[in-house]
Enzyme design. Structure first.
Site, mmCIF file in Angstrom:
data_model
loop_
_atom_site.group_PDB
_atom_site.id
_atom_site.type_symbol
_atom_site.label_atom_id
_atom_site.label_comp_id
_atom_site.label_asym_id
_atom_site.label_seq_id
_atom_site.Cartn_x
_atom_site.Cartn_y
_atom_site.Cartn_z
ATOM 1 N N PHE A 16 1.560 7.192 0.695
ATOM 2 C CA PHE A 16 1.963 8.366 -0.075
ATOM 3 C C PHE A 16 3.450 8.249 -0.392
ATOM 4 O O PHE A 16 4.278 8.266 0.522
ATOM 5 C CB PHE A 16 1.690 9.648 0.718
ATOM 6 C CG PHE A 16 0.438 9.543 1.564
ATOM 7 C CD1 PHE A 16 -0.789 9.250 0.982
ATOM 8 C CD2 PHE A 16 0.493 9.699 2.934
ATOM 9 C CE1 PHE A 16 -1.928 9.126 1.759
ATOM 10 C CE2 PHE A 16 -0.637 9.585 3.716
ATOM 11 C CZ PHE A 16 -1.856 9.287 3.130
ATOM 12 N N ASP B 53 6.264 9.429 -0.628
ATOM 13 C CA ASP B 53 7.046 10.599 -0.263
ATOM 14 C C ASP B 53 8.474 10.152 0.045
ATOM 15 O O ASP B 53 8.742 8.966 0.180
ATOM 16 C CB ASP B 53 6.409 11.264 0.974
ATOM 17 C CG ASP B 53 6.767 12.729 1.095
ATOM 18 O OD1 ASP B 53 7.616 13.183 0.307
ATOM 19 O OD2 ASP B 53 6.212 13.400 1.971
ATOM 20 N N ASP C 211 1.335 4.253 6.568
ATOM 21 C CA ASP C 211 2.156 5.379 6.135
ATOM 22 C C ASP C 211 2.444 6.309 7.303
ATOM 23 O O ASP C 211 3.584 6.729 7.520
ATOM 24 C CB ASP C 211 1.449 6.150 5.016
ATOM 25 C CG ASP C 211 2.281 7.302 4.486
ATOM 26 O OD1 ASP C 211 2.354 8.358 5.158
ATOM 27 O OD2 ASP C 211 2.865 7.171 3.391
#
Length: 293
Positions: A210, A212, A279
């Site tokens: 992800f 982020d 992740d």
């Protein structure tokens, strides 16, 4: 933005040395390990944990404009609200959410982009009410055990999750929060591997990491991501990198690619991990080292 494969190999060695999946299995990294998340009915396939995850990730964006505001303030606050009132996240309540409702879910003094967050909560409530009898669990059932199908349902019905942009004339699809939502569901219900069970996805391996801010922040700190002098100066001076800008897209795309290369390196060292698991490991490491990166 570029990737230093030498530093990536060092990171792969560190993950292997620390035990890889053992870190996930021993509870040090996981949905319940931090104590922030709601999961009371997850073992019985209850719908409240699922409803919680959908609302959590509808609101899981852009904490940085308010100093001290973090994801954990939302996760904890939403958990407390649901524990105090099991009807707190009913679709009808979400459809009619107010600023006051949403603000109380955050355990911090100020909530960034509050109006936008209220709009996303209302959007979620409307979709659940009109298409899924008010239950996020029914959207999961409609995906029939496919993580990719659930992600596609989310982005097709909830515009707030459409993480798309243009880079040098090419359309780029990152879908960070849609993938986080699916992976969070999988984690909240125990990372099930039996495809016949609800919240078990037979293609969870198709999700990427992800993109982020915490993971690229860590990877840059470790020397895996290499920024130009101009980009470093922007970050050092706290100049906002605009959403959809060339710099932002490169940082996020390079982070995804770095984790995919890391995944290959780990497989070569007999340490197979899913991209989402890598992740989680990196995000946890980033949280632990937050004060120094």
């Amino acid at each position: 933005v570029s990737i230093d494969n030498g530093k990536l190999k060092e990171l792969a060695f560190e993950i292997v040395s620390n035990g890889g999946r053992k870190v996930l299995n021993n509870g040090k990294v996981g949905w319940e390990s931090c104590g922030w998340h709601y999961s009371v009915d997850s073992k019985s396939n209850g719908p409240l944990t699922c409803q919680y995850v959908f609302v959590l990730d509808a609101l899981n964006f852009c904490f940085w404009p308010v100093k001290g505001a973090e994801y954990e303030h939302l996760a904890k606050g939403l958990k407390i609200a649901l524990e105090n009132n099991p009807n707190e996240l009913n679709s009808s309540a979400l459809m009619n959410a107010t600023k006051e409702n949403v603000k109380k879910w955050f355990l911090c003094d100020e909530v960034p982009q509050l109006e936008e967050r209220v709009a996303k909560v209302r959007e979620l409530g409307q979709v659940l009410e009109f298409y899924f009898d008010g239950l996020a669990a029914n959207m999961v059932k409609a995906a029939k055990g496919s993580a990719v199908s659930l992600m596609r349902l989310i982005i097709s019905l909830l515009p707030g999750f459409r993480d798309e942009t243009i880079y040098h004339g090419f359309q780029v699809f990152l879908y960070k929060r849609a993938q986080i939502l699916v992976a969070d569901l999988w984690a909240a219900y125990g990372c099930r591997s039996n495809g016949s069970q609800l919240y078990s996805f037979d293609d969870i391996d198709q999700l990427t990491m992800f993109a982020d801010y915490r993971v690229p922040q860590l990877l840059e700190h470790l020397g895996v991501l290499c920024y130009t002098r101009q980009l470093k100066e922007k970050i050092r001076s706290a100049v906002e990198i605009l959403p959809g800008s060339e710099e932002e897209v490169e940082i996020r795309a390079a982070t995804v690619q770095a984790v995919e290369r890391l995944k290959e390196m780990l497989e070569m060292q007999s340490m197979p991990l899913l991209s989402v698991e890598i992740d989680w490991i990196l995000w946890h490491k980033g949280e632990q080292e937050n004060g120094s990166i």
